[in-house]
Motif scaffolding. Structure first.
Motif: not given
Ligand SMILES: [Zn+2]
Length: 407
Positions: A199, A290-291, A196
């Motif tokens: 992020e 991820h975040n 993503h």
């Molecule tokens: Zn993510």
């Protein structure tokens, strides 16, 4: 009392003219790698800039912003006001003056409905200021990182995972000590970040992992001997380059693309290398960085649903999470929270989530997880993200002291 429009207009024009004669015009630019910011207002008198993330239809959530500001008053304060959803408005922005390397947190912003205002102190010797949603990490940073590490450390080799659909290079790094003749097959650890694009913190976690893996720490030396570690700092290079959010992009985001017919080249290339390592029985760990959401104040893991794991896979997952809890001690601390993301989490696409696909397609002993590192806390800085990466790798070294194939 209301003044006629032409008087207001004349006075404001004169103000711009007068201030303009003693200093440069206040400008905002986002036309650079990773830049994003649609300007709705610039007030040179009050030193206020109002922006929203640039809209990139079909390229995912409109949440990432990153602007370059020039012509601000020195030894004063500049206000950057950002509108839109909670995802676009962290409690604190990140900023950096042109000749500084380190990104700093701003003071806590002041919220008013869907807007937030960040106040940045301006220093006299500085002419250019960058302000962003989080500490930026763009494709050229990934390229520089893997090349520098590759040149400086004999145990690291930079390679290109793939070219993206738009023709950009996806930098990656293989870290491993030369194999001694008596050594049996080594474990493969796959680490990737930024499926993503918005992020950015997850790329800093990857950077922290890389820097520790090539360090002189005795545990890092041991891990390099027993494992081959692959790190991909940015999976969605194209959206990071254009400054788009990437999450829920069309036709699907990278983390819903792990099917037998992936749309994105980096997913296809990662799948091929992961399956190849697994054929030799070498794959041990897959970690997707991820975040999470704005209110997730502590890092946590997503795991495949328990019922999809073998007894050995379940035991290894429990052991890995325990080791992660021992080592990821803060400032961004892993408290032990693990969330299954199976059919209940995403009924339509749960099998096309990276770690679920990896878990389903590989040998029983493999542990496949997603680490979500919190971005909306006072500790959510580049430096602390790097600490999470370092601590994560120390946890991996601890986990691999016991052969994950032993029942
Ligand atoms: Zn993510």
């Amino acid at each position: 009392m209301n003044h006629p429009y032409w008087i207001v207009k004349l006075v404001s024009s004169l103000l711009v003219f007068v201030t303009g004669t003693i200093q440069a015009e206040l400008t905002v630019d986002s036309d650079f790698e990773g830049g994003s910011g649609m300007v709705s207002e610039i007030d040179p008198e009050k030193q206020i800039i109002r922006i929203e993330p640039t809209d990139h239809p079909g390229k995912g959530w409109r949440c990432w912003w990153y602007v370059k500001i020039e012509g601000f008053q020195s030894d004063s304060k500049l206000t950057v006001n950002v509108g839109n959803a909670p995802w676009a408005t962290p409690d604190r922005a990140h900023f950096r003056f042109d000749d500084e390397k380190t990104w700093q947190h701003s003071e806590t912003g002041i919220r008013e409905e869907k807007q937030i205002s960040y106040t940045i102190p301006t220093i006299s010797r500085q002419k250019i200021l960058y302000v962003a949603w989080g500490p930026p990490f763009v494709p050229s940073d990934a390229e520089k990182l893997v090349n520098a590490v590759s040149q400086q450390h004999e145990n690291a080799t930079a390679f290109e995972l793939c070219k993206t659909r738009e023709g950009r290079s996806t930098p990656a790094l293989l870290i491993s000590a030369p194999k001694s003749p008596d050594m049996k097959a080594r474990d493969v650890i796959w680490i990737q970040a930024r499926q993503h694009a918005w992020e950015s913190g997850s790329s800093w976690v990857a950077k922290g992992a890389i820097d520790w893996l090539v360090s002189d720490d005795s545990k890092a030396t041991k891990l390099r001997k027993r494992a081959e570690i692959i790190v991909v700092p940015i999976m969605d290079i194209d959206n990071v380059a254009r400054g788009a959010g990437g999450k829920s992009q069309k036709p699907q985001d990278h983390n819903r693309d792990w099917s037998d017919k992936p749309h994105w080249n980096s997913v296809r290339a990662a799948q091929a290398q992961i399956l190849e390592a697994d054929q030799d029985g070498k794959l041990a760990l897959f970690i997707d960085l991820h975040n999470p959401g704005a209110n997730d104040r502590f890092p946590y893991f997503y795991t495949p649903p328990k019922e999809s794991l073998s007894p050995l896979g379940g035991k290894n997952l429990g052991r890995f999470l325990a080791d992660a809890k021992t080592e990821i001690t803060g400032p961004l601390k892993f408290t032990g929270r693990a969330v299954e993301s199976g059919a209940k989490y995403d009924p339509e696409a749960w099998t096309a989530i990276s770690k679920n696909w990896v878990s389903h397609h590989t040998t029983d002993h493999v542990v496949a997880v997603t680490l979500e590192t919190s971005w909306n806390t006072p500790s959510s800085t580049a430096e602390n993200y790097e600490t999470v990466g370092r601590q994560l790798m120390i946890a991996v070294e601890r986990y691999l002291r016991i052969d994950p194939r032993s029942k």
